[in-house]
Design an enzyme around this catalytic site. Structure first.
Site, mmCIF file in Angstrom:
data_model
loop_
_atom_site.group_PDB
_atom_site.id
_atom_site.type_symbol
_atom_site.label_atom_id
_atom_site.label_comp_id
_atom_site.label_asym_id
_atom_site.label_seq_id
_atom_site.Cartn_x
_atom_site.Cartn_y
_atom_site.Cartn_z
ATOM 1 N N ASP A 60 34.445 4.609 12.723
ATOM 2 C CA ASP A 60 33.604 5.953 12.781
ATOM 3 C C ASP A 60 33.807 6.539 14.300
ATOM 4 O OD1 ASP A 60 31.947 7.974 10.875
ATOM 5 O OD2 ASP A 60 31.262 7.700 12.896
ATOM 6 N N GLU B 153 35.165 12.086 9.735
ATOM 7 C CA GLU B 153 35.911 11.072 10.826
ATOM 8 C C GLU B 153 35.656 9.795 10.904
ATOM 9 O OE1 GLU B 153 31.596 12.519 11.723
ATOM 10 O OE2 GLU B 153 33.224 13.459 10.892
ATOM 11 N N ASN C 173 34.137 19.041 18.060
ATOM 12 C CA ASN C 173 34.629 20.006 17.176
ATOM 13 C C ASN C 173 33.614 21.254 17.980
ATOM 14 O OD1 ASN C 173 36.343 19.100 15.271
ATOM 15 N ND2 ASN C 173 34.719 18.577 14.155
ATOM 16 N N HIS D 220 37.806 22.928 16.187
ATOM 17 C CA HIS D 220 38.178 22.202 15.037
ATOM 18 C C HIS D 220 39.782 21.802 15.362
ATOM 19 C CE1 HIS D 220 34.543 22.188 12.639
ATOM 20 N NE2 HIS D 220 34.281 23.231 12.794
ATOM 21 N N ASP E 271 40.807 17.973 14.975
ATOM 22 C CA ASP E 271 41.998 17.549 14.066
ATOM 23 C C ASP E 271 43.080 16.637 14.954
ATOM 24 O OD1 ASP E 271 40.812 19.185 12.124
ATOM 25 O OD2 ASP E 271 42.408 20.515 11.992
#
Length: 261
Positions: free
Chosen positions: A124, A167, A132, A137, A141
């Site tokens: 994680d 994530e 973000n 964002h 990504d």
């Protein structure tokens, strides 16, 4: 040399076209052979040429077209199955495909077709929401893509990785013992921390927390996931950027110092 006769190969198209055309020609000759004794030499030659070229042209063309279309359909189906099993952003397995593959391995292990051992890791990204929020964002990504590539770079053979959440990634190490599994987890953690992620020239350190479990003996994906998820929570609670791992006999933990208990 072995010819590839799979549904997506040209070998199948050629083989079926040749075999089918030969069958059509043989059938035409067989049916017409009852008339051969009563034909004149010229008529006999014409009949044989007709029995040869009519199936060759019509039957061969039809079979080739049919097999070509079937090959295209098989390729399309294969591509669709890959798309359906792949996370569109990171190009690793999606949650459904990943869990299905793990369950398939565990079923084989129960029937003793494969090694009854392995490990599940949950990876994680730490503080991902802040990435973000600060960078947008699109940069988030890109960070996920980098994490996915880094994880893949530490895997070998039949090891698989899937994206199971926003994530969150999962790694399955079939046949791996506890020592190798822990080392893989630590390698993933270190490589991600060392990764050069600087969107727009702005350095943004990445780190991950990892929870894992090694198994030896019958188990289920759900049972492993619960334990690995519990260890992930432990790694997060203890400060992040570390591995919390459970083996069949003892617990292994590692952080920045990479200790192995």
């Amino acid at each position: 040399m072995r010819i590839d006769l799979s549904a997506t190969s040209w070998g199948r198209v050629v083989a079926v076209t040749v075999a089918g055309t030969a069958f059509f020609i043989a059938a035409a000759f067989f049916v017409d052979s009852f008339n051969f004794p009563s034909l004149s030499p010229e008529a006999l030659l014409w009949a044989k040429l007709t029995d040869l070229f009519l199936p060759l042209i019509l039957g061969g063309s039809f079979l080739f077209f049919l097999m070509w279309k079937m090959r295209q359909l098989a390729i399309t189906q294969k591509e669709l199955s890959i798309v359906a099993a792949t996370d569109s952003l990171t190009a690793v397995f999606n949650r459904g495909a990943f869990s299905m593959l793990v369950e398939a391995y565990l079923n084989q292990a129960r029937s003793h077709d494969v090694a009854d051992a392995g490990a599940l890791l949950i990876v994680d990204a730490d503080h991902f929401k802040s990435i973000n929020d600060r960078l947008g964002h699109d940069c988030g990504d890109e960070a996920l893509k980098l994490i996915a590539r880094t994880i893949q770079g530490q895997l070998h053979g039949a090891d698989i990785v899937g994206r199971i959440g926003g994530e969150e990634f999962a790694v399955f190490l079939p046949g791996a013992d506890a020592t190798r599994s822990f080392l893989v987890a630590e390698s993933i953690r270190l490589r991600i921390r060392e990764a050069d992620f600087a969107p727009g020239g702005q350095t943004c350190p990445l780190s991950v927390s990892i929870g894992g479990i090694a198994f030896s003996g019958p188990t289920t994906y759900h049972a492993m996931f619960q334990v690995a998820d519990r260890h992930l929570y432990k790694a997060k609670s203890n400060g992040r950027d570390q591995v919390s791992f459970e083996s069949p006999r003892n617990r292994l933990s590692g952080g920045a110092a990479s200790t192995f208990h």
